[in-house]
Write a protein that holds these residues in place. Structure first.
Motif, mmCIF file in Angstrom:
data_model
loop_
_atom_site.group_PDB
_atom_site.id
_atom_site.type_symbol
_atom_site.label_atom_id
_atom_site.label_comp_id
_atom_site.label_asym_id
_atom_site.label_seq_id
_atom_site.Cartn_x
_atom_site.Cartn_y
_atom_site.Cartn_z
ATOM 1 N N HIS A 179 7.553 -2.924 1.706
ATOM 2 C CA HIS A 179 6.827 -1.673 1.450
ATOM 3 C C HIS A 179 6.419 -1.012 2.767
ATOM 4 C CE1 HIS A 179 4.265 1.228 -0.500
ATOM 5 N NE2 HIS A 179 3.253 0.869 0.285
ATOM 6 N N GLY A 180 6.741 0.266 2.890
ATOM 7 C CA GLY A 180 6.378 1.022 4.082
ATOM 8 C C GLY A 180 7.415 0.946 5.191
ATOM 9 N N TRP A 181 8.458 0.141 5.012
ATOM 10 C CA TRP A 181 9.544 0.047 5.976
ATOM 11 C C TRP A 181 10.735 0.854 5.455
ATOM 12 C CZ3 TRP A 181 10.182 -5.028 9.069
ATOM 13 C CH2 TRP A 181 8.937 -5.662 9.247
ATOM 14 N N THR A 182 11.413 1.559 6.343
ATOM 15 C CA THR A 182 12.603 2.297 5.949
ATOM 16 C C THR A 182 13.704 2.060 6.980
ATOM 17 O OG1 THR A 182 11.752 4.275 7.075
ATOM 18 C CG2 THR A 182 11.358 4.115 4.696
ATOM 19 N N PHE A 205 8.702 1.594 10.868
ATOM 20 C CA PHE A 205 7.542 0.900 10.334
ATOM 21 C C PHE A 205 6.411 1.882 10.045
ATOM 22 C CE2 PHE A 205 3.477 -1.392 11.096
ATOM 23 C CZ PHE A 205 3.558 -2.297 10.040
ATOM 24 N N LYS A 206 6.232 2.179 8.765
ATOM 25 C CA LYS A 206 5.080 2.935 8.274
ATOM 26 C C LYS A 206 4.784 4.214 9.062
ATOM 27 C CE LYS A 206 2.861 -1.091 6.242
ATOM 28 N NZ LYS A 206 1.656 -1.922 6.132
ATOM 29 N N ASP A 207 5.819 4.938 9.417
ATOM 30 C CA ASP A 207 5.657 6.197 10.148
ATOM 31 C C ASP A 207 4.915 6.015 11.472
ATOM 32 O OD1 ASP A 207 6.994 7.687 8.220
ATOM 33 O OD2 ASP A 207 5.176 8.018 7.051
ATOM 34 N N GLN A 208 4.984 4.806 12.028
ATOM 35 C CA GLN A 208 4.321 4.549 13.308
ATOM 36 C C GLN A 208 5.312 4.382 14.450
ATOM 37 O OE1 GLN A 208 1.835 1.159 12.246
ATOM 38 N NE2 GLN A 208 0.125 2.497 11.761
ATOM 39 N N THR A 262 -1.488 -1.563 16.313
ATOM 40 C CA THR A 262 -0.254 -1.289 15.582
ATOM 41 C C THR A 262 0.650 -2.513 15.568
ATOM 42 O OG1 THR A 262 -0.372 1.048 16.241
ATOM 43 C CG2 THR A 262 1.752 0.246 15.452
ATOM 44 N N GLU A 286 -0.621 -5.393 13.225
ATOM 45 C CA GLU A 286 -0.279 -5.157 11.820
ATOM 46 C C GLU A 286 1.197 -5.434 11.562
ATOM 47 O OE1 GLU A 286 -0.333 -1.552 8.464
ATOM 48 O OE2 GLU A 286 -0.857 -1.118 10.572
ATOM 49 N N PHE A 287 2.044 -4.913 12.454
ATOM 50 C CA PHE A 287 3.493 -5.096 12.300
ATOM 51 C C PHE A 287 3.886 -6.565 12.388
ATOM 52 C CE2 PHE A 287 7.529 -5.567 14.719
ATOM 53 C CZ PHE A 287 8.411 -5.223 13.701
ATOM 54 N N GLU A 320 3.093 -8.607 9.325
ATOM 55 C CA GLU A 320 4.055 -8.393 8.244
ATOM 56 C C GLU A 320 5.405 -9.030 8.584
ATOM 57 O OE1 GLU A 320 4.393 -4.612 6.427
ATOM 58 O OE2 GLU A 320 2.242 -4.138 6.580
#
Length: 301
Positions: free
Chosen positions: A185-188, A233-236, A282, A285-286, A289
């Motif tokens: 979730h949140g990864w693209t 990663f999550k728009d970061q 940042t 958090e990464f 995960e």
């Protein structure tokens, strides 16, 4: 200061040194310029400014370090040409062949003469210790540079329990599943892929590829493994995760980089402090995960 690569290590024992204690321990490996007859040297410098004395900088509970490496630049072609001239002169004047051991001794002599006159080049490698999360993160472009950083830290501290992240399962197998079943979730996906055939080492690379590219499905069906995968990663930030769990080519989002634009630059290094806090938060958090998704093994487990 923003890292472009992450070599991530898990600290197997809690890091107990305060920034002040660590700075004192690093003193025995403080950087000094390469000597006249040395090929290279490395040591610690201030992560804020090489002219500063203090060897660490702390913010947000993390401790930033900087390793400086200086190398003499002696072109191999120059050494080869000089050696050939010396060998030719000896063989012509003495009427005999020059063989391996003598050639090696001549080469060493040539290098000792060239070193004092050689120019030097330097490089800087940053890393930080995150005691709260038992992490050491190094911004290194290669494994050898990260290994040098680790070894210098061990030489300074005497001992360091740090291991590269390792999972219970092959990272390639996990990334293959991502492509079939979806990312966390949140990864693209960014459209960057590198696949490898384990049978014959053939490699297939894609850049800026559409997520629905049918060739990718075909490669997975044919038994190819993901070697490198571009993720967001999550728009970061965007990055490439490798099968050895190195994180490369990190590019932080412009909006994230702008968050500290209003930090008062009148206070020395206030912006660096703010950026360090933002970057380490940042990454924390990464990495948390990342460790979950790749089922990372730690000694405590």
């Amino acid at each position: 200061m923003w890292f472009r690569n992450c070599h991530i290590y898990h600290l197997t024992t809690p890091f107990q040194h305060s920034p002040e204690e660590l700075a004192e321990l690093l003193e025995n490996q403080r950087f000094s310029s390469v000597g006249r007859q040395d090929t290279e040297t490395l040591g610690w410098i201030s992560p804020l400014n090489r002219q500063f004395e203090h060897l660490v900088h702390a913010a947000n509970g993390c401790i930033l370090l900087c390793m400086r490496k200086e190398q003499k630049v002696i072109p191999a072609s120059m050494v080869k040409e000089t050696l050939e001239e010396r060998v030719s002169t000896i063989e012509a004047e003495e009427g005999r062949k020059v063989f391996g051991k003598e050639k090696s001794a001549l080469k060493d002599d040539i290098l000792s003469l060239l070193k004092p006159k050689a120019l030097s080049k330097s490089s800087h490698t940053y890393g930080y210790i995150d005691p709260r999360n038992n992490l050491l993160v190094i911004n290194a472009g290669s494994n050898s540079v990260a290994d040098s950083f680790i070894q210098l830290l061990i030489d300074s501290l005497g001992t360091l329990g740090a291991i590269r992240l390792m999972g219970e399962e092959s990272p390639s197998a996990i990334m293959n599943r991502w492509l079939k079943d979806g990312l966390p979730h949140g990864w693209t996906l960014t459209g960057q892929y590198e696949f490898k055939d384990p049978q014959n080492d053939r490699v297939a690379k894609f850049k800026d590829s559409e997520e629905s590219n049918p060739l990718i499905d075909d490669l997975l069906e044919d038994g190819y493994w993901v070697e490198k995968l571009g993720i967001r990663f999550k728009d970061q930030f965007n990055a490439v995760i490798q099968s050895d769990m190195l994180v490369k080519s990190i590019k932080f989002d412009d909006e994230l980089l702008k968050e500290n634009e209003d930090v008062d630059d009148v206070e020395p290094y206030a912006r660096l402090d703010a950026d360090l806090v933002l970057m380490t938060q940042t990454f924390a958090e990464f990495i948390a995960e990342l460790k979950t998704e790749f089922k990372v093994i730690t000694e405590k487990e």
